[in-house]
Motif scaffolding. Structure first.
Motif, PDB file in Angstrom:
ATOM      1  N   UNK A 183       1.013   4.597   6.412  1.00  0.00           N
ATOM      2  CA  UNK A 183       1.355   3.272   5.886  1.00  0.00           C
ATOM      3  C   UNK A 183       0.621   3.060   4.563  1.00  0.00           C
ATOM      4  N   UNK A 184       1.080   2.075   3.816  1.00  0.00           N
ATOM      5  CA  UNK A 184       0.433   1.736   2.547  1.00  0.00           C
ATOM      6  C   UNK A 184       0.352   2.935   1.600  1.00  0.00           C
ATOM      7  N   UNK A 185       1.439   3.709   1.547  1.00  0.00           N
ATOM      8  CA  UNK A 185       1.506   4.828   0.609  1.00  0.00           C
ATOM      9  C   UNK A 185       2.367   4.427  -0.582  1.00  0.00           C
ATOM     10  N   UNK A 209       3.076   6.951 -12.603  1.00  0.00           N
ATOM     11  CA  UNK A 209       2.689   5.747 -13.351  1.00  0.00           C
ATOM     12  C   UNK A 209       3.357   4.512 -12.750  1.00  0.00           C
ATOM     13  N   UNK A 210       2.610   3.405 -12.644  1.00  0.00           N
ATOM     14  CA  UNK A 210       3.162   2.153 -12.106  1.00  0.00           C
ATOM     15  C   UNK A 210       3.585   2.267 -10.643  1.00  0.00           C
ATOM     16  N   UNK A 211       3.179   3.334  -9.960  1.00  0.00           N
ATOM     17  CA  UNK A 211       3.589   3.548  -8.567  1.00  0.00           C
ATOM     18  C   UNK A 211       5.104   3.373  -8.431  1.00  0.00           C
ATOM     19  N   UNK A 261      -2.294   7.146  -0.742  1.00  0.00           N
ATOM     20  CA  UNK A 261      -2.716   5.800  -0.322  1.00  0.00           C
ATOM     21  C   UNK A 261      -2.854   4.874  -1.529  1.00  0.00           C
ATOM     22  N   UNK A 262      -2.400   3.634  -1.381  1.00  0.00           N
ATOM     23  CA  UNK A 262      -2.538   2.643  -2.453  1.00  0.00           C
ATOM     24  C   UNK A 262      -4.026   2.409  -2.708  1.00  0.00           C
ATOM     25  N   UNK A 263      -4.385   1.951  -3.909  1.00  0.00           N
ATOM     26  CA  UNK A 263      -5.802   1.746  -4.231  1.00  0.00           C
ATOM     27  C   UNK A 263      -6.011   0.609  -5.205  1.00  0.00           C
ATOM     28  N   UNK A 264      -6.288   0.981  -6.468  1.00  0.00           N
ATOM     29  CA  UNK A 264      -6.618  -0.003  -7.506  1.00  0.00           C
ATOM     30  C   UNK A 264      -5.452  -0.928  -7.807  1.00  0.00           C
ATOM     31  N   UNK A 265      -5.790  -2.150  -8.225  1.00  0.00           N
ATOM     32  CA  UNK A 265      -4.750  -3.086  -8.641  1.00  0.00           C
ATOM     33  C   UNK A 265      -4.520  -2.973 -10.139  1.00  0.00           C
ATOM     34  N   UNK A 267       9.368   1.005  -5.383  1.00  0.00           N
ATOM     35  CA  UNK A 267       8.987   2.026  -4.404  1.00  0.00           C
ATOM     36  C   UNK A 267       9.409   1.508  -3.035  1.00  0.00           C
ATOM     37  N   UNK A 268       9.594   2.419  -2.057  1.00  0.00           N
ATOM     38  CA  UNK A 268      10.199   1.981  -0.783  1.00  0.00           C
ATOM     39  C   UNK A 268       9.312   1.040   0.023  1.00  0.00           C
ATOM     40  N   UNK A 269       7.995   1.005  -0.248  1.00  0.00           N
ATOM     41  CA  UNK A 269       7.119   0.101   0.499  1.00  0.00           C
ATOM     42  C   UNK A 269       7.074  -1.296  -0.094  1.00  0.00           C
ATOM     43  N   UNK A 270       7.565  -1.448  -1.312  1.00  0.00           N
ATOM     44  CA  UNK A 270       7.499  -2.766  -1.954  1.00  0.00           C
ATOM     45  C   UNK A 270       6.092  -3.112  -2.404  1.00  0.00           C
TER      46      UNK A 270
END
Lengths: 414, 121
Positions: free
Chosen positions: A274-276, A281-283, A296-300, A397-400
């Motif tokens: 989850x949370x991938x 660039x720009x995810x 895994x998601x990280x920095x904002x 991205x598919x997770x939004x």
């Protein structure tokens, strides 16, 4: 809200009130006013299926209700015009698993530090709060999926508008100080965090998140017992929550009880599956694109919002209009916020107000004189201290996750 | 003073005295932040599915881990997307929905979600 009957079916207590009015013979006279009041109880977010009831939960003022159990509550955008710090009772709420803590005894509450450490600890709340140097930091807490409702094409998930974020002054202790006392052993690589929330079904993976040990020990990652000089609301993780400045809120584990030092990467569901986000660039990626590496998601990244005006507001032609809002740089401070009064043709730099630290919201102000009547699109673009600017095109991205496109506010000049 | 009033006043005084004796554990943290034991009561209700026999299947299997809002606030999704969601609920989170029910339930949820979206516009 065009159809008030839908609201009545959601709110049995309101229906009872209307019935009572009818019995009193007053319904005919009052219906208009009461229906207007009912209508005010639903906010329409500007995307399909965006109707949200406005409801007050314990220790919270009325917020946009996305899901009752476990609660997902969104902060109305008007709150962000009131100041750079988000009031605790207006701060958005986000839990994953339905068994969330509703009762905390501060006398018996303990935090365990264990795993690959020389001195495992079981530390009472009072010892944790008083036994280490106090530390404070202002930091934005933003859900990874903030603004998911605006994704095009739409993706499943928590369908937030832009209000799954908030800024607070966090008081607590440095995670580094607590970990140092437990003395991680050679080979310690990750630190995993768990809180009191659990699933209701036996096979639901417990919600846990982890950070690299260097990150966990960087002296900014902290355990907060205070939020804007108050205890945390229960729904924001009372009595303790992890604060990971500059990183998305998925890591800010609430009602924190377990700190586990690991020798190996964490392969629990919430880290591994989850949370991938795309490692791009720009995810960002294309819908349906195959073979994208996910991490895994990280920095904002940076974001900014006009808060003094909202879509549909009207202003007078030829008169100076003040424009203000909030911006944050993500994992570093704000360098500047640019403003365009005409849909991106012309830009000028705004004035930045007080700096409460690089992870905080920062207020910007500017003004412009609308020359001609008609529709106008106002835009703001934040640039952070790493030179990263908000993109003009939205990511997908598919997770939004990690939306940070330049926002547009559509007003009318009369 | 009427006797009844006097008795009430006495009871009131006793209640205050008692309340003073009850221990209110509090931890005084730096920055004048005081942590006291807390309890909240969450609203129990949530949205239920309605309309047809699949609604009761949905009410049985889709409200165990989250209220209906999780499902009913979703955007218009394709049938394939809804099927994928149900598979995810089973495989990732342990939803006990029997595999044989997926096709029909996905159909129902896709339809009711479309109706919701349409009625909201």
């Amino acid at each position: 809200m065009s159809n008030p009957r839908r609201i009545n079916t959601y709110r049995p207590e309101r229906r009872a009130f209307l019935k009572m009015l009818a019995l009193m013979g007053a319904a005919g006279a009052l219906a208009g006013g009461e229906l207007a009041a009912l209508a005010a109880d639903v906010v329409e977010l500007p995307f399909a299926n965006g109707a949200r009831r406005v409801e007050a939960f314990p220790q919270k003022r009325p917020l946009l209700l996305l899901r009752t159990r476990p609660p997902l509550l969104e902060t109305p955008m008007s709150v962000f015009n009131a100041g750079v710090f988000t009031a605790n009772d207006a701060f958005y709420v986000r839990w994953h698993l339905a068994d969330i803590p509703t009762e905390i005894d501060v006398d018996t509450y303990r935090v365990r530090v264990f795993g690959h450490v020389a001195s495992p600890m079981d530390i009472y709340l009072s010892e944790l709060v008083r036994g280490f140097a106090p530390f404070e930091i202002a930091a934005v807490n933003q859900c990874s999926g903030n603004s998911r409702g605006f994704f095009t094409p739409r993706v499943p998930g928590g369908e937030w508008g832009n209000g799954a974020m908030g800024n607070a002054l966090w008081s607590g202790i440095r995670l580094k100080d607590l970990l140092a006392k437990a003395a991680p052993r050679a080979g310690a690589r990750f630190v995993r965090f768990n809180g009191l929330d659990k699933g209701t079904q036996p096979n639901t993976p417990d919600f846990m998140k982890s950070l690299d040990i260097e990150h966990a020990m960087n002296g900014e990652v902290m355990i907060a017992y205070g939020m804007n000089h108050q205890p945390l609301p229960m729904l924001n993780g009372f009595p303790l929550r992890l604060v990971v400045p500059g990183w998305f809120a998925t890591y800010w584990v609430k009602a924190l009880t377990d700190i586990e030092v690991l020798e190996h990467p964490d392969d629990n569901f919430w880290m591994k599956s989850a949370y991938l986000v795309p490692d791009t660039p720009q995810a960002s990626m294309k819908p349906g694109q195959a073979g994208v590496k996910m991490v895994p998601i990280g920095r904002m990244p940076p974001r900014s919002f006009i808060t003094s005006l909202k879509d549909g507001d009207t202003v007078a032609a030829g008169r100076r209009v003040a424009v203000g809002g909030i911006a944050f740089g993500g994992d570093t401070g704000i360098a500047r916020v640019m403003f365009s009064p005409d849909g991106g043709n012309n830009w000028h730099e705004t004035d930045l107000e007080n700096d409460y630290g690089k992870y905080s919201f920062r207020r910007f102000n500017t003004s412009f004189v609308p020359a001609s009547k008609g529709d106008a699109v106002l835009m703001v673009q934040a640039v952070n201290n790493d030179g990263l600017a908000q993109p003009l095109q939205p990511n997908w991205n598919p997770g939004g996750y990690a939306r940070n496109v330049v926002e547009r506010t559509r007003i009318r000049v009369l | 003073m009427k006797p009844a009033t006097a008795i009430l006043l006495c009871l009131w005084g006793a209640a205050i005295a008692l309340a003073g004796c009850v221990r209110h554990p509090a931890i005084k943290a730096p920055g004048a932040i005081v942590l006291r034991s807390q309890r909240i009561t969450l609203p129990a209700h949530g949205r239920q599915f309605s309309g047809g026999p699949q609604a009761s299947v949905a009410n049985t299997y889709c409200l165990m881990c989250h209220s209906g809002g999780m499902v009913m606030t979703q955007p218009p999704l394709t049938l394939a997307q809804w099927q994928a969601e149900l598979h995810k609920m089973i495989a990732a989170y342990g939803c006990p929905l029997p595999g044989g029910n997926i096709a029909e339930l996905a159909q129902f949820i896709a339809q009711s979600n479309q109706n919701l979206t349409a009625s909201a516009r």
